[in-house]
Write a protein that holds these residues in place. Sequence first.
Motif, PDB file in Angstrom:
ATOM      1  N   ALA A  14       0.834  -1.211   0.000  1.00 30.27           N
ATOM      2  CA  ALA A  14       0.000   0.000   0.000  1.00 30.27           C
ATOM      3  C   ALA A  14       0.862   1.252   0.000  1.00 30.27           C
ATOM      4  CB  ALA A  14      -0.935  -0.016   1.217  1.00 30.27           C
ATOM      5  N   GLN A  17       2.478   1.675  -3.445  1.00 25.88           N
ATOM      6  CA  GLN A  17       1.514   2.145  -4.447  1.00 25.88           C
ATOM      7  C   GLN A  17       1.188   3.624  -4.261  1.00 25.88           C
ATOM      8  OE1 GLN A  17      -1.818  -0.647  -5.395  1.00 25.88           O
ATOM      9  NE2 GLN A  17      -0.818  -1.910  -3.844  1.00 25.88           N
ATOM     10  N   ARG A  18       1.083   4.067  -3.011  1.00 30.06           N
ATOM     11  CA  ARG A  18       0.811   5.491  -2.775  1.00 30.06           C
ATOM     12  C   ARG A  18       2.005   6.347  -3.204  1.00 30.06           C
ATOM     13  NH1 ARG A  18      -1.617   3.409   2.510  1.00 30.06           N
ATOM     14  NH2 ARG A  18      -3.770   3.045   1.880  1.00 30.06           N
ATOM     15  N   LEU A  20       4.235   5.544  -5.576  1.00 32.92           N
ATOM     16  CA  LEU A  20       4.222   5.546  -7.043  1.00 32.92           C
ATOM     17  C   LEU A  20       3.160   6.500  -7.569  1.00 32.92           C
ATOM     18  CD1 LEU A  20       4.556   1.706  -7.732  1.00 32.92           C
ATOM     19  CD2 LEU A  20       6.307   3.437  -8.119  1.00 32.92           C
ATOM     20  N   SER A  21       2.010   6.519  -6.899  1.00 32.36           N
ATOM     21  CA  SER A  21       0.914   7.394  -7.326  1.00 32.36           C
ATOM     22  C   SER A  21       1.298   8.862  -7.178  1.00 32.36           C
ATOM     23  CB  SER A  21      -0.344   7.096  -6.514  1.00 32.36           C
ATOM     24  OG  SER A  21      -0.793   5.771  -6.749  1.00 32.36           O
ATOM     25  N   ASN A  24       3.546   9.728  -9.899  1.00 30.67           N
ATOM     26  CA  ASN A  24       3.054   9.402 -11.248  1.00 30.67           C
ATOM     27  C   ASN A  24       4.065   8.550 -12.016  1.00 30.67           C
ATOM     28  OD1 ASN A  24       1.410  12.518 -11.327  1.00 30.67           O
ATOM     29  ND2 ASN A  24       0.377  10.548 -11.373  1.00 30.67           N
ATOM     30  N   VAL A  25       4.664   7.596 -11.334  1.00 33.03           N
ATOM     31  CA  VAL A  25       5.604   6.682 -11.985  1.00 33.03           C
ATOM     32  C   VAL A  25       4.807   5.549 -12.633  1.00 33.03           C
ATOM     33  CG1 VAL A  25       7.485   5.049 -11.626  1.00 33.03           C
ATOM     34  CG2 VAL A  25       7.423   7.187 -10.339  1.00 33.03           C
ATOM     35  N   PRO A  26       4.902   5.381 -13.951  1.00 33.45           N
ATOM     36  CA  PRO A  26       4.155   4.288 -14.586  1.00 33.45           C
ATOM     37  C   PRO A  26       4.558   2.927 -14.022  1.00 33.45           C
ATOM     38  CG  PRO A  26       4.963   5.821 -16.236  1.00 33.45           C
ATOM     39  CD  PRO A  26       5.624   6.203 -14.942  1.00 33.45           C
ATOM     40  N   CYS A  27       3.577   2.105 -13.718  1.00 29.91           N
ATOM     41  CA  CYS A  27       3.830   0.784 -13.142  1.00 29.91           C
ATOM     42  C   CYS A  27       3.045  -0.255 -13.929  1.00 29.91           C
ATOM     43  CB  CYS A  27       3.417   0.759 -11.667  1.00 29.91           C
ATOM     44  SG  CYS A  27       3.510  -0.868 -10.908  1.00 29.91           S
ATOM     45  N   GLY A  28       3.757  -1.124 -14.615  1.00 25.76           N
ATOM     46  CA  GLY A  28       3.092  -2.158 -15.406  1.00 25.76           C
ATOM     47  C   GLY A  28       2.670  -3.360 -14.594  1.00 25.76           C
ATOM     48  N   ALA A  29       3.107  -3.426 -13.341  1.00 19.74           N
ATOM     49  CA  ALA A  29       2.780  -4.582 -12.506  1.00 19.74           C
ATOM     50  C   ALA A  29       1.430  -4.379 -11.828  1.00 19.74           C
ATOM     51  CB  ALA A  29       3.859  -4.785 -11.449  1.00 19.74           C
ATOM     52  N   THR A  30       0.691  -5.466 -11.698  1.00 17.27           N
ATOM     53  CA  THR A  30      -0.573  -5.414 -10.968  1.00 17.27           C
ATOM     54  C   THR A  30      -0.302  -5.472  -9.459  1.00 17.27           C
ATOM     55  OG1 THR A  30      -0.820  -7.792 -10.957  1.00 17.27           O
ATOM     56  CG2 THR A  30      -1.741  -6.616 -12.849  1.00 17.27           C
ATOM     57  N   LYS A  31      -1.361  -5.319  -8.680  1.00 21.61           N
ATOM     58  CA  LYS A  31      -1.214  -5.394  -7.230  1.00 21.61           C
ATOM     59  C   LYS A  31      -0.636  -6.743  -6.800  1.00 21.61           C
ATOM     60  CE  LYS A  31      -5.524  -3.691  -6.293  1.00 21.61           C
ATOM     61  NZ  LYS A  31      -6.657  -3.164  -5.482  1.00 21.61           N
TER      62      LYS A  31
ATOM     63  N   ALA B  39      -5.632   0.335  -1.908  1.00 24.65           N
ATOM     64  CA  ALA B  39      -5.618  -0.646  -0.825  1.00 24.65           C
ATOM     65  C   ALA B  39      -6.892  -0.613   0.014  1.00 24.65           C
ATOM     66  CB  ALA B  39      -4.404  -0.405   0.077  1.00 24.65           C
ATOM     67  N   SER B  68      -2.915   6.826 -11.586  1.00 21.27           N
ATOM     68  CA  SER B  68      -1.728   7.590 -11.204  1.00 21.27           C
ATOM     69  C   SER B  68      -0.465   6.879 -11.637  1.00 21.27           C
ATOM     70  CB  SER B  68      -1.690   7.791  -9.694  1.00 21.27           C
ATOM     71  OG  SER B  68      -2.730   8.609  -9.255  1.00 21.27           O
ATOM     72  N   THR B  69      -0.499   5.563 -11.622  1.00 21.38           N
ATOM     73  CA  THR B  69       0.727   4.810 -11.871  1.00 21.38           C
ATOM     74  C   THR B  69       0.495   3.566 -12.734  1.00 21.38           C
ATOM     75  OG1 THR B  69       2.546   3.641 -10.783  1.00 21.38           O
ATOM     76  CG2 THR B  69       0.452   3.635  -9.627  1.00 21.38           C
ATOM     77  N   THR B  71      -0.311   0.828 -15.464  1.00 21.46           N
ATOM     78  CA  THR B  71      -0.507   0.719 -16.908  1.00 21.46           C
ATOM     79  C   THR B  71      -1.005  -0.676 -17.267  1.00 21.46           C
ATOM     80  OG1 THR B  71       1.829   0.144 -17.200  1.00 21.46           O
ATOM     81  CG2 THR B  71       1.223   2.464 -17.482  1.00 21.46           C
ATOM     82  N   SER B  72      -1.440  -1.417 -16.262  1.00 21.24           N
ATOM     83  CA  SER B  72      -2.073  -2.715 -16.503  1.00 21.24           C
ATOM     84  C   SER B  72      -3.030  -2.998 -15.357  1.00 21.24           C
ATOM     85  CB  SER B  72      -1.028  -3.832 -16.607  1.00 21.24           C
ATOM     86  OG  SER B  72      -0.437  -4.059 -15.349  1.00 21.24           O
ATOM     87  N   SER B 109       0.420   5.526 -19.685  1.00 16.56           N
ATOM     88  CA  SER B 109       0.364   6.394 -18.522  1.00 16.56           C
ATOM     89  C   SER B 109      -0.158   7.770 -18.913  1.00 16.56           C
ATOM     90  CB  SER B 109       1.761   6.524 -17.913  1.00 16.56           C
ATOM     91  OG  SER B 109       1.745   7.410 -16.828  1.00 16.56           O
ATOM     92  N   THR B 145      -7.291  -5.075  -9.778  1.00 21.40           N
ATOM     93  CA  THR B 145      -5.899  -5.530  -9.797  1.00 21.40           C
ATOM     94  C   THR B 145      -4.903  -4.419 -10.106  1.00 21.40           C
ATOM     95  OG1 THR B 145      -6.143  -6.144 -12.128  1.00 21.40           O
ATOM     96  CG2 THR B 145      -6.564  -7.869 -10.491  1.00 21.40           C
ATOM     97  N   ALA B 147      -2.515  -1.334  -9.748  1.00 18.71           N
ATOM     98  CA  ALA B 147      -1.761  -0.760  -8.635  1.00 18.71           C
ATOM     99  C   ALA B 147      -1.948   0.755  -8.582  1.00 18.71           C
ATOM    100  CB  ALA B 147      -0.284  -1.094  -8.789  1.00 18.71           C
ATOM    101  N   GLY B 148      -1.900   1.288  -7.387  1.00 25.12           N
ATOM    102  CA  GLY B 148      -1.878   2.736  -7.219  1.00 25.12           C
ATOM    103  C   GLY B 148      -3.239   3.397  -7.300  1.00 25.12           C
TER     104      GLY B 148
END
Lengths: 85, 160
Positions: A14, A17-18, A20-21, A24-31, B39, B68-69, B71-72, B109, B145, B147-148
């Motif tokens: 958590a 993720q906050r 990164l938010s 505004n860093v792009p994140c291709g990974a899911t939770k 979360a 915000s972050t 891309t998937s 993004s 699913t 993130a962010g």
Amino acid sequence: MAELTTQQRQEISADVQRRLSRLNVPCGATKAQLMDVIAAADAYLDANATAMNQAIPAGARAAASSEVKAIVLAAVAYKRYGGNG
Amino acid sequence: MASGDRLCDWTALAFEIPTSNGGQHDVRNNRPCVDLDAANDESLHVSGLMPPHYSGGTFVVNVTHASSTATSGNVVLTAEMERVGTVLDMDGDSFAAASTVTTAVSGTSGNGSTSTIAAVANDSVAAGEFFRLRITRDANNASDTAAGDLEVFAVELKET
């Protein structure tokens, strides 16, 4: 020290993720994939804690607390692989 | 009133933040938005007067957002109508049943997406009455699913 609990890893997820938010860093990974990264990093640190501590010069190793070492480790990792400072 | 016509629309500066589990006002490149957490379930409210041309059907709610972050992955959003009018004690909440939709976030993004939540119960609201609509990110839903934060920029209310 044992590996972190699932609850602790979820708290890290958590926070990450906050962060990164906010940036505004792009994140291709899911939770779920982020949780896998956190679990792997935690397991690695747990398995290699002694070696990592031994890599610190003796004077600093004795003088610095675990928290100080953790903050330095995180900062070095972020500088090398992530942020611009 | 034709089916599918717009009843109301709001942009982020008109979003109301609940004191409990509310999102946070933010900006992205000077564009106002409200962030909904990944979360914990967080919500925003919009309020208005139901236009005179509303004929009593269910609603379609369009939510314009960006990640915000992420891309998937997917986000899960719910919409709930609350009739206020002159029948509700405004010291409490009384939202109708939630309708839900799962939407894939943009792979680019900064690009926006629109979630369309269909068949939103009308809670017996009538033309001319004051109402409130709650939009929630169901972050702990297994299908959510991505993130962010989810940045919500606009909400549109249409009649089904």
